[in-house]
Design an enzyme around this catalytic site. Structure first.
Site, mmCIF file in Angstrom:
data_model
loop_
_atom_site.group_PDB
_atom_site.id
_atom_site.type_symbol
_atom_site.label_atom_id
_atom_site.label_comp_id
_atom_site.label_asym_id
_atom_site.label_seq_id
_atom_site.Cartn_x
_atom_site.Cartn_y
_atom_site.Cartn_z
ATOM 1 C CG HIS A 219 4.479 5.481 -9.042
ATOM 2 N ND1 HIS A 219 4.006 6.374 -7.893
ATOM 3 C CD2 HIS A 219 3.398 4.698 -9.175
ATOM 4 C CE1 HIS A 219 2.698 6.012 -7.478
ATOM 5 N NE2 HIS A 219 2.597 5.153 -8.354
ATOM 6 C CG HIS B 42 5.771 2.339 -6.056
ATOM 7 N ND1 HIS B 42 5.455 3.429 -5.235
ATOM 8 C CD2 HIS B 42 4.709 2.164 -6.561
ATOM 9 C CE1 HIS B 42 4.232 3.884 -5.437
ATOM 10 N NE2 HIS B 42 3.712 2.982 -6.336
ATOM 11 C CG HIS C 27 -1.605 3.885 -11.814
ATOM 12 N ND1 HIS C 27 -1.758 2.576 -11.284
ATOM 13 C CD2 HIS C 27 -0.739 4.380 -11.303
ATOM 14 C CE1 HIS C 27 -0.764 2.605 -10.044
ATOM 15 N NE2 HIS C 27 -0.210 3.593 -10.070
ATOM 16 C CG HIS D 128 -2.200 1.654 -2.916
ATOM 17 N ND1 HIS D 128 -3.107 1.130 -3.810
ATOM 18 C CD2 HIS D 128 -1.782 2.759 -3.761
ATOM 19 C CE1 HIS D 128 -3.222 1.985 -4.735
ATOM 20 N NE2 HIS D 128 -2.571 2.965 -4.914
ATOM 21 C CE1 TYR E 147 -3.926 3.392 -8.829
ATOM 22 C CE2 TYR E 147 -5.461 1.548 -8.412
ATOM 23 C CZ TYR E 147 -4.099 2.148 -8.322
ATOM 24 O OH TYR E 147 -3.105 1.320 -7.908
ATOM 25 C CD GLU F 258 -1.690 5.998 -7.496
ATOM 26 O OE1 GLU F 258 -0.364 5.740 -7.550
ATOM 27 O OE2 GLU F 258 -1.964 5.127 -6.422
#
Lengths: 109, 309
Positions: free
Chosen positions: B153, B201, B216, B248, B257, B267
């Site tokens: 993503h 996501h 990112h 997260h 990251y 990431e």
């Protein structure tokens, strides 16, 4: 070989080796010396523009930097990204970037 | 309602030095280099991805995102979505088949946050790298670095995130999985996490004054152990670290990251919540943003908001 890098506004100074970039020199630990945060640290790859400085005096070498943040005419006047600069003599520098990115999300104006 | 948009297809990233970038994406993250084209762009993929490529690196004077693309189910769906994008009011450009090696016709459109997205229906399928489709082994032995399995993503920064979310929901069938809203500021949406799949996501947006920014690109690892091993590699090779390994709050995925040699944040990501089409939107309050982004530290590092390409 290490060179002395002096920040003109604050009077802070750090040592930086030829093979280091300025942020690496600034972040190196030395016994008896407080850790400096004189220059904001961002991506450390010449991309984000956070560590923008002006070199007022001294010799240095640069690596490729984002043209979005450092135009060719700026670079000719000594405006560079600290993460892409290695000293070849003692330097005097001025920090140009804002002190730190804002910690509030900004709404659409 | 899903509208035939299947998954992230590819991303094209600008880098300052192609050879240095290849060390990062191929030797460290562990993507497979699959070729170069006549514009000297480098093509890579995660080893589990069946299409020929998913990451394209282009040398330029300014790092950042050129575009992110989505694969749709059929050429008919591509034509339908293209017509709807035009009717919605997007600037739409058709990129002929073959402009990216092995990729069919692409429909490129601009978005209210200034990001360019593309749709395509066809790309050469070379299969998973290093294992077959019949009685496949668990993984190929010749993987490098962090052994990332796929491009997963992106998180993108831009001003009109409500506009881009509306476009992706209405025209392309994305589902809003999670959001951050500022209840002290008229419920202004500060961040939106969108999916076309069961993933938490496939793309996310954070409100930011400047259009078209890349926060990112993310590459999937299988486990927390793989993340710790990736963190070891980041130290072994002195790669600029941003934060992690940690978790997260948003998506509950596990993360590190770190930056590529041109300052583009990358990431490696593992886990993450799942999302079915009947799942309600998960909402985080802006006052809890520190915990939403970094679940253990519960405070933002300043770079999360200000350092983008």
């Amino acid at each position: 070989m290490k060179y002395r890098v002096a920040v003109v506004e604050s009077g802070e100074a750090f040592l930086c080796a030829r093979e280091e970039h300025l942020l690496q020199g600034m972040q190196s630990f030395r016994v008896g010396t407080p850790l400096l945060q004189a220059i904001p640290v961002g991506c450390r790859g010449g991309g984000c523009g956070v560590c923008r400085i002006r070199v007022l005096s001294g010799d240095y070498e640069t690596r490729k930097m984002s043209r979005k943040h450092i135009a060719a005419e700026d670079q000719a006047r000594g405006i560079v990204l600290a993460c892409r600069v290695s000293p070849r003599s003692d330097l005097h520098i001025q920090v140009l970037s804002p002190p730190a990115p804002s910690c509030t999300l900004e709404g659409t104006q | 309602m899903r509208k035939g948009v299947m998954r992230p297809g590819h991303i094209q990233i600008r880098v300052l030095d192609l050879d240095e970038a290849l060390v990062h994406y191929r030797d460290r993250i562990g993507l497979i280099e699959v070729g170069r084209d006549n514009q000297n762009r480098a093509y890579l993929k995660g080893w589990t991805e069946i299409d020929r490529f998913s990451v394209v690196l282009r040398e330029a004077d300014e790092p950042g995102l050129d575009f992110m693309a989505w694969k749709v189910t059929t050429p008919d769906v591509l034509a339908e979505r293209k017509q709807e994008l035009i009717e919605y009011g997007c600037e739409v450009e058709v990129i002929p088949a073959g402009e990216l090696d092995g990729c069919g016709e692409r429909v490129r459109f601009n978005s209210p946050t200034g990001h360019y997205f593309e749709l395509f229906a066809e790309k050469e399928q070379t299969g998973k790298w290093g294992i077959g489709e019949r009685n496949p082994e668990a993984w190929p032995e010749a993987l490098k670095g962090m052994r990332a399995t796929r491009f997963d993503h992106c998180l993108l920064y831009g001003d009109d995130i409500d506009g881009t979310v509306d476009l992706l929901q209405k025209v392309l069938g994305f589902q809003l999985a999670e959001q951050v809203v500022d209840s002290e500021n008229g419920n202004l949406r500060m961040a939106a996490f969108l999916t076309v799949s069961m993933k938490a996501h496939d793309v996310a947006f954070v409100r930011h004054p400047e259009k078209g920014k890349l926060h990112h690109s993310s590459y999937y690892l299988e486990s927390w152990n793989d993340l710790l091993r990736a963190a070891d590699l980041i130290s072994m090779h002195d790669i600029p670290l941003d934060i992690g390994p940690t978790r997260h709050g948003l998506t509950h995925g596990q993360t590190i990251y770190f930056f590529d040699p041109s300052g583009n944040r990358t990431e490696v990501f593992a886990g993450g919540d799942y999302t079915y089409p009947d799942h309600p939107v998960v909402t985080w309050d802006a006052a809890q943003l520190g915990k939403a982004i970094f679940y253990h530290d519960r405070s933002l590092n300043q770079n999360f908001l200000g350092v983008v390409t």
